[in-house]
Motif scaffolding. Structure first.
Motif, PDB file in Angstrom:
ATOM      1  N   HIS A 216       0.894   6.239  -7.245  1.00 60.78           N
ATOM      2  CA  HIS A 216      -0.265   6.494  -7.655  1.00 60.78           C
ATOM      3  C   HIS A 216      -1.141   7.404  -7.265  1.00 60.78           C
ATOM      4  O   HIS A 216      -2.186   8.102  -8.085  1.00 60.78           O
TER       5      HIS A 216
ATOM      6  N   TRP B 174       2.253   1.482  -3.733  1.00 65.28           N
ATOM      7  CA  TRP B 174       1.584   1.930  -4.540  1.00 65.28           C
ATOM      8  C   TRP B 174       0.977   3.320  -4.218  1.00 65.28           C
ATOM      9  O   TRP B 174       0.692   4.061  -5.420  1.00 65.28           O
ATOM     10  N   MET B 175       0.737   3.841  -3.019  1.00 62.19           N
ATOM     11  CA  MET B 175       0.191   5.282  -2.772  1.00 62.19           C
ATOM     12  C   MET B 175       1.382   6.223  -3.178  1.00 62.19           C
ATOM     13  O   MET B 175       1.218   7.333  -4.002  1.00 62.19           O
TER      14      MET B 175
ATOM     15  N   ALA C   6      -3.590  -4.546  -5.703  1.00 62.07           N
ATOM     16  CA  ALA C   6      -3.105  -5.530  -4.626  1.00 62.07           C
ATOM     17  C   ALA C   6      -3.392  -7.018  -5.385  1.00 62.07           C
ATOM     18  O   ALA C   6      -2.391  -7.917  -5.194  1.00 62.07           O
TER      19      ALA C   6
ATOM     20  N   GLN D 105      -8.891   1.345  -6.607  1.00 63.34           N
ATOM     21  CA  GLN D 105      -7.650   0.953  -7.488  1.00 63.34           C
ATOM     22  C   GLN D 105      -6.551   0.255  -6.867  1.00 63.34           C
ATOM     23  O   GLN D 105      -6.053  -0.560  -7.281  1.00 63.34           O
ATOM     24  N   ALA D 106      -6.211   0.751  -5.565  1.00 65.17           N
ATOM     25  CA  ALA D 106      -5.344  -0.022  -4.820  1.00 65.17           C
ATOM     26  C   ALA D 106      -5.699  -1.386  -4.363  1.00 65.17           C
ATOM     27  O   ALA D 106      -4.749  -2.398  -4.507  1.00 65.17           O
TER      28      ALA D 106
ATOM     29  N   LEU E 250       0.761  -1.275   0.005  1.00 68.26           N
ATOM     30  CA  LEU E 250      -0.188   0.087  -0.079  1.00 68.26           C
ATOM     31  C   LEU E 250       1.001   1.261  -0.048  1.00 68.26           C
ATOM     32  O   LEU E 250       0.504   2.102  -0.743  1.00 68.26           O
TER      33      LEU E 250
ATOM     34  N   ILE F  82      -5.750   6.244   2.625  1.00 67.37           N
ATOM     35  CA  ILE F  82      -5.559   7.120   1.605  1.00 67.37           C
ATOM     36  C   ILE F  82      -5.971   8.590   1.709  1.00 67.37           C
ATOM     37  O   ILE F  82      -5.657   9.582   1.428  1.00 67.37           O
TER      38      ILE F  82
ATOM     39  N   LEU G  57      -9.846   5.878  -5.445  1.00 73.63           N
ATOM     40  CA  LEU G  57      -8.596   5.255  -5.279  1.00 73.63           C
ATOM     41  C   LEU G  57      -8.434   4.037  -4.485  1.00 73.63           C
ATOM     42  O   LEU G  57      -7.391   3.191  -4.778  1.00 73.63           O
ATOM     43  N   THR G  58      -9.181   3.878  -3.389  1.00 72.45           N
ATOM     44  CA  THR G  58      -8.987   2.862  -2.694  1.00 72.45           C
ATOM     45  C   THR G  58      -9.449   1.615  -3.426  1.00 72.45           C
ATOM     46  O   THR G  58      -8.838   0.486  -3.371  1.00 72.45           O
TER      47      THR G  58
ATOM     48  N   VAL H  83      -8.219   1.197   4.527  1.00 71.32           N
ATOM     49  CA  VAL H  83      -7.392   1.711   3.506  1.00 71.32           C
ATOM     50  C   VAL H  83      -7.863   2.881   3.230  1.00 71.32           C
ATOM     51  O   VAL H  83      -7.104   3.874   2.809  1.00 71.32           O
TER      52      VAL H  83
END
Length: 127
Positions: free
Chosen positions: A17, A13-14, A40, A35-36, A10, A61, A32-33, A57
């Motif tokens: 992205h 990724w953050m 994953a 997409q993450a 995470l 974010i 966004l959550t 999550v």
């Protein structure tokens, strides 16, 4: 002992992205959550691994998005938006900037609040 693989994913990724803008828009954060979580899954990381490490999550974010540093380009866009709002609603650029800071960049909301502010000032001035 729990693995930190989910939290590491995470975080990575953050960093790669998340947009470089400050927002507290729940719809944008929810997207966004999603997409993450999809990313994953594609990397073979179970959603449960992430939740075990970080809890919500969405909240992680959201916190990250509220503490992004605005770039000079973002500042320029916000300044232009404040100038336009000030012109169209007959308020000061300082007032426009404060509205943008408080409400975000949704034009209709900004314009409505600016007109309300102007009307309120007019009423207070007549007393």
């Amino acid at each position: 002992m729990m693995s930190t693989r989910g939290a590491n994913f995470l975080e990575r990724w953050m960093a790669e992205h998340l947009p470089e803008v400050v927002t507290d828009d729940p719809a944008a954060i929810s997207d966004l959550t999603d997409q993450a979580m999809e990313a994953a899954h594609l990397e073979g990381i179970e959603v449960a691994e992430i939740y075990e490490q970080v809890g919500s999550v969405f909240e992680v974010i959201a916190e990250a998005m509220q503490h992004r540093e605005a770039s000079p380009a973002d500042e320029m866009v916000l300044d232009l938006l404040a100038a336009r709002l000030a012109r169209e609603a007959s308020i000061t650029e300082k007032q426009a900037g404060e509205l943008i800071e408080r409400l975000g960049t949704d034009w209709d909301s900004l314009l409505n609040e600016a007109h309300f502010l102007k009307e309120l000032e007019g009423r207070l001035g007549q007393e």
